[in-house]
Design a protein around this motif. Sequence first.
Motif, PDB file in Angstrom:
ATOM      1  N   LYS A 125       0.828  -1.203   0.000  1.00 31.43           N
ATOM      2  CA  LYS A 125       0.000   0.000   0.000  1.00 31.43           C
ATOM      3  C   LYS A 125       0.864   1.255   0.000  1.00 31.43           C
ATOM      4  N   ALA A 126       1.931   1.261   0.799  1.00 27.75           N
ATOM      5  CA  ALA A 126       2.838   2.412   0.816  1.00 27.75           C
ATOM      6  C   ALA A 126       3.550   2.545  -0.524  1.00 27.75           C
ATOM      7  N   LEU A 127       3.890   1.402  -1.136  1.00 25.12           N
ATOM      8  CA  LEU A 127       4.531   1.436  -2.443  1.00 25.12           C
ATOM      9  C   LEU A 127       3.600   2.035  -3.489  1.00 25.12           C
ATOM     10  N   LEU A 128       2.310   1.706  -3.414  1.00 26.44           N
ATOM     11  CA  LEU A 128       1.351   2.256  -4.363  1.00 26.44           C
ATOM     12  C   LEU A 128       1.276   3.777  -4.261  1.00 26.44           C
ATOM     13  N   GLU A 129       1.266   4.284  -3.050  1.00 27.42           N
ATOM     14  CA  GLU A 129       1.189   5.732  -2.867  1.00 27.42           C
ATOM     15  C   GLU A 129       2.360   6.422  -3.558  1.00 27.42           C
ATOM     16  N   ARG A 130       3.548   5.849  -3.443  1.00 26.57           N
ATOM     17  CA  ARG A 130       4.716   6.424  -4.107  1.00 26.57           C
ATOM     18  C   ARG A 130       4.662   6.192  -5.618  1.00 26.57           C
ATOM     19  N   ALA A 131       4.199   4.999  -6.020  1.00 25.57           N
ATOM     20  CA  ALA A 131       4.180   4.669  -7.445  1.00 25.57           C
ATOM     21  C   ALA A 131       3.261   5.607  -8.221  1.00 25.57           C
ATOM     22  N   LEU A 132       2.141   5.977  -7.619  1.00 24.48           N
ATOM     23  CA  LEU A 132       1.213   6.868  -8.307  1.00 24.48           C
ATOM     24  C   LEU A 132       1.824   8.244  -8.533  1.00 24.48           C
ATOM     25  N   VAL A 133       2.561   8.727  -7.551  1.00 23.35           N
ATOM     26  CA  VAL A 133       3.123  10.078  -7.630  1.00 23.35           C
ATOM     27  C   VAL A 133       4.429  10.091  -8.417  1.00 23.35           C
ATOM     28  N   GLU A 134       5.318   9.148  -8.105  1.00 24.27           N
ATOM     29  CA  GLU A 134       6.674   9.208  -8.649  1.00 24.27           C
ATOM     30  C   GLU A 134       6.833   8.467  -9.975  1.00 24.27           C
TER      31      GLU A 134
END
Length: 410
Positions: free
Chosen positions: A355-364
């Motif tokens: 879930k934390a990876l998704l938050e970064r993946a969407l932005v970065e």
Amino acid sequence: MTIDTQDLAPQDWAARFSARMAGIRASEIRELLKLLEQPDILSFAGGIPDPALFPAGPIRQAYAEILGDGAQAAQALQYTVSEGHGPLRRWIAERMTRDGMPCEPGNVLLTAGSQQALDLLGKLFLDPGAPVMVARPTYLGALQAFNAYQPAYLDLPDGALAGDPAAQKAVEARKPRLGYFVPDFANPTGVSLTLAEREALLDLADAVDFPLVEDGAYRELRFGGEAIPSLLALDIARKGSIEAARTLFCGTLSKTLSPALRIGWICGPKAAIEKLVLLKQGGDLHVSTINQMVAHRVVSEGYDQHLGNLRAVYGGQARAMLAALERHMPAGVSWISPEGGMFVWLTLPEGIDGKALLERALVEARVAFVPGAPFFAESPAANTLRLSYSLLPPEQIEEGVRRLAGLIGE
């Protein structure tokens, strides 16, 4: 008398909801589908069909022909029987019979997609606290359908499909009311049960005495390997008749024809189908008559050729994803190679939260996927995620995997 509405407190709706609503949560996948509206997102999130593969022409023609015929138009726009359109039920029964599941139209109930089928089965079998045995992980939509009936969950114990006596005793101790499994190209893992594992699952259900729900949503989308008999086919072979079987098969045209038609079905012993018909009558009376008639027209001509095209396209996209994973993913990431369906399941190194990876993946990285934790009925594994290859062409799959792998590598 004038009432100043600014002085009125809002209703406390939460206090009025039934106890079952405490277990109802928003679907992370449903929310992620909103990302598809952002054109710069490379989305591996929604496990949905490629709209370019919908047979739009035949569907358009079927609507026109039905509505252009006075007698057919009158039938198509009217109420129909809850069991479903007779010709479509016959087509389904004949097709299932050819797939090793001999049955009659009376063994088939048409539903609004296989999702409604799961809801009806939950309503039929589950009381509050009733144990439901599922794979680990399992289809999130099934958990959501069953949650309304407040069950308890039991993950299939390790070793249960390898004949481990301790595993069978663990199942016997919980006495499942129901077992739910996706034997072919499961959502979310893409895994298929081997023939031996299917036989072992039926052995377990027979020994402990509980019914099985077989979700066959992806069964028609095999693009590699050898076809394996369904649980229902093996069950009928053991018992001699579908009426003696303990397996209920859920099928759908959503993954192969069009989700919007909302055509699914339950196939099983008439004693169960008759009760499910009563439950459906209390819900929506019947599936859209015209959609059933259109679906029957479309599948009656060229359906196998259409399936061949789907398998070729999804197989190519799956191979593109697997090759990209091999090229780009850092050490410590593992995945399962499917022989059909729409999904690849990744396990990340310990300590990486999906879930934390998704938050970064969407932005970065502008890449979307589904974190794996929601697919677990018990003890979620946070370091997992699901990738779907069904919506992107190979070159975008390559780029999306490259971006995601770079972020994981950091």
